[in-house]
Design a protein around this motif. Structure first.
Motif, PDB file in Angstrom:
ATOM      1  N   ASP A 129       7.992   9.583  28.341  1.00  0.00           N
ATOM      2  CA  ASP A 129       9.282  10.225  28.644  1.00  0.00           C
ATOM      3  C   ASP A 129       9.754  11.039  27.434  1.00  0.00           C
ATOM      4  N   ALA A 178      21.403  17.073  33.257  1.00  0.00           N
ATOM      5  CA  ALA A 178      21.703  16.929  31.833  1.00  0.00           C
ATOM      6  C   ALA A 178      20.496  16.328  31.149  1.00  0.00           C
ATOM      7  N   LEU A 203      19.015  14.557  27.588  1.00  0.00           N
ATOM      8  CA  LEU A 203      19.271  13.918  26.302  1.00  0.00           C
ATOM      9  C   LEU A 203      17.948  13.781  25.578  1.00  0.00           C
ATOM     10  N   GLY A 263      16.339  12.248  22.189  1.00  0.00           N
ATOM     11  CA  GLY A 263      16.726  11.380  21.087  1.00  0.00           C
ATOM     12  C   GLY A 263      18.179  10.994  21.279  1.00  0.00           C
ATOM     13  N   LEU A 307      22.409  15.672  23.015  1.00  0.00           N
ATOM     14  CA  LEU A 307      22.508  16.201  24.358  1.00  0.00           C
ATOM     15  C   LEU A 307      22.107  17.674  24.295  1.00  0.00           C
ATOM     16  N   ARG A 309      23.648  20.472  29.765  1.00  0.00           N
ATOM     17  CA  ARG A 309      24.195  19.714  30.875  1.00  0.00           C
ATOM     18  C   ARG A 309      24.755  20.658  31.920  1.00  0.00           C
ATOM     19  N   ARG A 361       9.722  19.515  31.862  1.00  0.00           N
ATOM     20  CA  ARG A 361       9.278  18.124  32.050  1.00  0.00           C
ATOM     21  C   ARG A 361      10.194  17.367  32.995  1.00  0.00           C
ATOM     22  N   THR A 409       9.138  18.349  36.493  1.00  0.00           N
ATOM     23  CA  THR A 409       7.917  17.699  36.972  1.00  0.00           C
ATOM     24  C   THR A 409       8.120  16.213  37.228  1.00  0.00           C
ATOM     25  N   LEU A 419       8.180  14.080  34.721  1.00  0.00           N
ATOM     26  CA  LEU A 419       7.612  13.330  33.588  1.00  0.00           C
ATOM     27  C   LEU A 419       8.715  12.726  32.740  1.00  0.00           C
ATOM     28  N   ALA A 420       9.816  13.453  32.618  1.00  0.00           N
ATOM     29  CA  ALA A 420      10.943  12.943  31.840  1.00  0.00           C
ATOM     30  C   ALA A 420      12.042  12.502  32.796  1.00  0.00           C
ATOM     31  N   LEU A 421      12.887  11.636  32.288  1.00  0.00           N
ATOM     32  CA  LEU A 421      13.949  11.069  33.104  1.00  0.00           C
ATOM     33  C   LEU A 421      15.261  11.775  32.751  1.00  0.00           C
ATOM     34  N   ALA A 422      15.950  12.264  33.759  1.00  0.00           N
ATOM     35  CA  ALA A 422      17.188  13.002  33.499  1.00  0.00           C
ATOM     36  C   ALA A 422      18.293  12.048  33.077  1.00  0.00           C
ATOM     37  N   GLU A 423      19.144  12.504  32.167  1.00  0.00           N
ATOM     38  CA  GLU A 423      20.297  11.710  31.741  1.00  0.00           C
ATOM     39  C   GLU A 423      21.314  11.666  32.886  1.00  0.00           C
ATOM     40  N   ALA A 424      21.439  12.772  33.555  1.00  0.00           N
ATOM     41  CA  ALA A 424      22.298  12.839  34.731  1.00  0.00           C
ATOM     42  C   ALA A 424      21.753  13.938  35.625  1.00  0.00           C
ATOM     43  N   GLY A 425      22.113  13.912  36.895  1.00  0.00           N
ATOM     44  CA  GLY A 425      21.694  14.969  37.799  1.00  0.00           C
ATOM     45  C   GLY A 425      20.417  14.641  38.549  1.00  0.00           C
ATOM     46  N   LYS A 441      25.488   6.211  35.196  1.00  0.00           N
ATOM     47  CA  LYS A 441      24.576   6.754  36.193  1.00  0.00           C
ATOM     48  C   LYS A 441      25.318   7.027  37.500  1.00  0.00           C
TER      49      LYS A 441
END
Lengths: 222, 208, 265
Positions: free
Chosen positions: A222, B8, B10, B12, B15, B18, B45, B48, B50-56, C9
Motif C-alpha cells: 500500500d 483523498a 494520505l 505517510g 495529506l 482531497r 495506484r 488500480t 493497489l493503494a487504500l484511499a484515506e477517504a472517497g 471512514k
C-alpha cells in the motif's frame, strides 16, 4: 483458472534453477549447523543420539527462516508483486504457488539430506523414515507461516531480525511435534500421533496462511 | 465507466490531495498532470486499487473496485514505475510471465511478435540484466499490444527513456485503444503526438 | 492542510448525532470520553489494589503446605489472567479494525499491547520468585510458564512490528494481521507445550491448584484481578489519547483541542 498458479510456480522454479547457488547455500548452512553441535556438546554417541531429533529440527527451522526473506523481496523491489496483486485470479492461488516453489527449493533438499546427517549423530536407523516424514510434513508449515511473516516485514529496516521475532514463537508447536515424532519412534512408543497432528497442522496452515499472506502483501504494498 | 468521488490520499503522515472527483467515459484519454510530489503516482495506484484511499471511492461500472476485485482486474492494465522484470529471465520469458500472472493465456508466438514490434527483435534471448533502461521499459510496454481486451489502461510515465520513434508508435497505440472504446489514464512529463489531444486532470488543484 | 477533512471512514457511518453508542467510535468523540474516564479507572485501581493487598497479606490465612510464599499468587494469578485476556482483546480489536475499517480499533489494540506485555512479564517474574523456594529453581520448563514465555514473545513481536513500520496505516494493518495470527496460534502453542511437558517430565506442582482455597484467598485474588482490570483500562485510555491526536493531527478538531490546551497551559 490455474494459469497464474502454474505460471508463478514455473517461473520461481526456473529462477531457483538459474540461481541454484542460493539453494546450495541454504543446504550447506543446514549441514554446517548440524555439524557444529558435536563440537559444542561433545562427541559422546549416547548424548548425540539423544539430542539428534532436536538438533536436526532446529537446524531445519533456522535454514528455512534464513531463506524466507528471499520469498517476496525481489518481486517487491522490481514491481512484479504489484502486477501479481492486480491479477484477475485470486491472490491465494499464486501465494500458494510461491510457497510451494519455495518449499520445493529449500524444504525438500533439507528433507532429503536430513537422514544422512542423522547418521552422523548416530540416530537409530529405524527412526530415519519418521525423521524424513516429519520434516516433509513440518517444513511446509514453516514455509506457510513464514510467508505471512515475510509478507508483513517486506521492505522494512532490520526486516530479517523482526521476521525471526515474529514467527519463531509460532514455529514452536511444529518443533515440538516434529522432533517429538522422531524421539517417540526412537524410543519405541510410535510416532503416529505426532505425525497425525503435524498433518492436521499442515492442513490448517494450508487453509489459513495463504489468506493471511495475501492480505499482508496487500498491506505491505500500500 | 470509471468514477472517482471525493478521493483523498494520505502518504505517510501528509495529506497529498482531497476532494478529487473524476468521471471517465469510454474512448477517453486522460493525462494526469501536476508538479512533482503532488500525488500523480499515488492517484494512479488508488485507481488500480493497489493503494487504500484515506477517504472517497473509486467505482468501475458503478461498483466500488474492492467489491469485485477480480472482475475489475480483468479489465485493468497497470504499468507502474518499476518495470516488473526479473534480471535472470529473458524479455520473452518476462513478457509471457507478465501475461500469465495477470490471468491471460498468451501464445509464445504472439509474445514474440509483440517484442519484435516494440523493437527488441535482437534481444529476445538475452537476460534482462544486460538491457538498457529504454529496452527494459519496452519489455513492459509490449504488454500493451497484447491487452487490447483490457478496457482501462493506467500507465505511469510510459514514455520515459524511449526514443522519438518509439514514443510516436506508443502514442498511436494508445490513441487506437481509445478509438476502440478503451480508456487510458497516464502521467507524463513530455509531449506525445496523440491523434486527439488528451483531457488533462491537474492534481495540483486538489492539493492540500 | 490544517482545514477540516472528515477523516473517520465514511462507510462506517459514524455521525455524531443521536444516542447511538457507535458515535464513540469516532475519534473526536472518544478522545474527551477517554480523558474523562481514565482518572476514575485509575482511582478504582488504587482503591482495589489497597483492598486486595490488605486481604491478601493480612486477612488470608497462611497456607498449610507452602507457608507465606504462596502469597505471591495474589499478584501472579491476576497478572497471568490479564496477560492472556489482553491478547484476546487486542486480537478482537484488530479483527474489528480490519473488518470495519475503523482506525480507533487499531489504536486500541496498540495501546493495550505494552500493558499486556507488562503483565506477562510480571507473571513470569513472580512465577520465578515462587519457583525458587517451591521447586528449588527459578525456572522450570513447566507448561504454564513456557506458554507464558511464548506469549511474551508474541507481545514483543507485535510491538516490534508496529514500531518498525513508519507509515501508521500500514503499521495498524500489519499489526492487526500478526495479532490475529498470534491469537489463532495461542491455543495451539498452549496445547502443544502441555503435550510436550507431560511427555518430558511428571506433572509439576501447579501454581494455581492450591488444594483447598480459603474463601478469603479467593476474594483477595478476585479483588486483585479487578484492580488489574481497572489499571489496564486507565493506562490504555491514557495511552490512546496522544495516539489519537497524532493520527488525526490534520483534522479540524485536533487543531481546536490543541488550541484549547495551549490556551489553558
Amino acid at each position: 483458472m490455474l494459469s497464474t498458479f502454474f505460471a508463478v510456480l514455473r517461473r520461481d522454479l526456473l529462477l531457483a534453477w538459474r540461481s541454484r547457488s542460493d539453494v546450495l547455500v541454504t543446504l550447506a548452512f543446514f549441514v554446517i549447523v548440524v555439524c557444529l553441535f558435536p563440537f559444542g556438546v561433545g562427541a559422546e554417541p549416547n548424548q548425540l543420539r539423544a539430542i539428534a531429533p532436536g538438533v536436526l529440527w532446529v537446524a531445519a527451522l533456522l535454514a528455512c527462516l534464513l531463506s524466507l526473506h528471499r520469498l517476496f523481496a525481489q518481486d517487491y523491489a522490481d514491481g512484479t508483486l504489484e502486477q501479481l496483486l492486480l491479477s484477475s485470479e485470486p491472490a491465494v492461488l499464486w501465494v500458494l504457488a510461491k510457497v510451494l516453489a519455495f518449499w520445493l527449493t529449500t524444504g525438500l533438499p533439507v528433507v532429503a539430506v536430513a537422514p544422512g546427517l542423522a547418521l552422523l549423530l548416530d540416530l537409530e536407523q529405524g527412526a530415519l523414515p519418521v525423521l524424513a516424514l516429519s520434516l516433509a510434513l513440518g517444513t511446509p508449515i514453516l514455509a506457510l507461516l513464514g510467508a505471512v511473516g515475510a509478507a508483513l516485514t517486506l521492505g522494512l529496516r532490520g526486516g530479517g531480525m523482526l521476521l525471526a521475532l515474529l514467527i519463531l514463537p509460532l514455529f514452536v508447536p511444529v518443533l515440538i511435534f516434529g522432533a517429538g515424532a522422531v524421539e517417540a519412534e526412537a524410543s519405541g512408543t510410535g510416532a503416529l500421533a505426532h505425525l497425525l497432528l503435524l498433518g492436521g497442522g499442515l492442513a490448517g496452515a494450508l487453509a489459513l496462511a495463504p489468506l493471511a499472506c495475501a492480505a499482508a502483501l496487500r498491506i505491505s504494498t500500500d | 465507466m470509471l468514477e472517482i468521488e471525493d478521493l483523498a490520499c494520505l502518504k505517510g503522515d501528509r495529506l497529498l490531495f482531497r476532494g478529487l472527483a473524476l468521471r471517465m467515459m469510454p474512448g477517453e484519454l486522460l493525462r494526469v498532470a501536476g508538479p512533482n510530489g503532488v500525488g500523480k503516482t499515488s492517484l494512479l495506484r488508488l485507481v488500480t486499487g493497489l493503494a487504500l484511499a484515506e477517504a472517497g471511492v473509486v467505482r468501475w461500472h458503478g461498483l466500488g473496485i474492492d467489491r469485485d476485485r477480480e472482475a475489475f482486474h480483468r479489465e485493468l492494465l497497470y504499468l507502474g514505475h518499476a518495470p516488473a522484470l526479473h534480471d535472470l529471465l529473458t524479455p520473452l520469458e518476462n513478457l509471457r510471465f507478465a501475461c500469465a500472472a495477470a490471468g491471460d493465456e498468451v501464445d509464445e508466438e504472439i509474445c514474440m511478435q509483440a517484442l519484435v514490434r516494440i523493437g527488441l527483435a535482437n534481444q529476445l534471448d538475452l537476460p534482462a540484466r544486460v538491457l538498457s533502461q529504454g529496452q527494459r521499459r519496452r519489455v513492459g510496454l509490449a504488454r500493451l499490444f497484447l491487452s487490447s481486451q483490457r478496457r482501462l489502461w493506467v500507465l505511469d510515465e510510459p514514455f520515459t527513456a524511449l526514443d522519438v520513434a518509439a514514443v510516436s508508435d506508443l502514442a498511436q497505440t494508445l490513441s487506437d485503444h481509445c478509438a476502440a472504446g478503451g480508456m487510458v489514464m497516464l502521467t507524463t512529463h513530455q509531449d506525445a503526438p496523440f491523434a486527439v489531444p488528451p483531457r488533462v486532470l491537474d492534481v495540483g488543484a486538489y492539493a492540500c | 492542510m490544517a482545514d477540516g477533512l472528515n477523516l473517520e471512514k465514511n462507510h462506517m457511518n459514524v455521525k455524531p448525532r443521536g444516542p447511538s453508542l457507535f458515535r464513540f467510535a469516532a475519534p473526536q468523540m472518544f478522545y474527551p470520553l477517554a480523558g474523562r474516564l481514565a482518572p476514575w479507572f485509575a482511582a478504582a485501581a488504587l482503591v482495589l489494589t489497597a483492598i486486595g493487598m490488605w486481604l491478601s497479606f493480612f486477612v488470608a490465612p497462611t497456607d498449610a503446605t507452602q507457608g507465606e510464599v504462596y502469597r505471591v499468587i495474589f499478584i501472579h494469578v491476576p497478572a497471568a489472567w490479564m496477560s492472556m485476556f489482553i491478547y484476546l482483546v487486542m486480537a478482537f480489536w484488530a479483527a474489528v479494525g480490519l473488518v470495519m475499517n475503523t482506525r480507533l480499533s487499531f489504536v486500541m489494540s496498540q495501546a493495550l499491547a505494552p500493558t499486556g506485555a507488562m503483565f506477562c512479564f510480571v507473571a513470569l517474574w513472580t512465577g520465578a520468585l515462587w519457583g525458587k523456594p517451591t521447586w528449588g529453581a527459578y525456572w522450570v520448563w513447566d507448561a504454564r510458564l513456557t506458554s507464558q514465555l511464548l506469549l511474551l514473545f508474541l507481545y514483543f513481536g507485535f510491538i516490534a512490528l508496529t514500531r518498525a513500520i513508519e507509515d501508521p496505516r500500514r503499521a495498524d494493518r500489519a499489526g492487526a494481521i500478526i495479532a490475529l495470527v498470534g491469537a489463532v496460534n495461542v491455543p495451539i502453542i498452549y496445547f502443544s507445550v502441555k503435550w510436550w511437558n507431560t511427555l518430558h517430565q511428571g506433572a509439576s506442582v501447579s501454581l494455581t491448584k492450591a488444594p483447598s482455597m480459603a474463601a478469603t484467598m479467593l476474594a483477595g485474588m478476585l479483588v486483585m484481578a479487578f484492580a488489574a482490570w481497572a489499571y489496564t483500562l486507565a493506562v490504555t485510555l491514557w495511552r490512546v489519547r496522544p495516539m489519537i491526536l497524532e493520527r488525526e493531527r490534520h483534522t479540524e478538531w485536533v487543531g481546536e483541542v490543541l488550541d484549547r490546551e495551549r490556551g489553558r497551559g
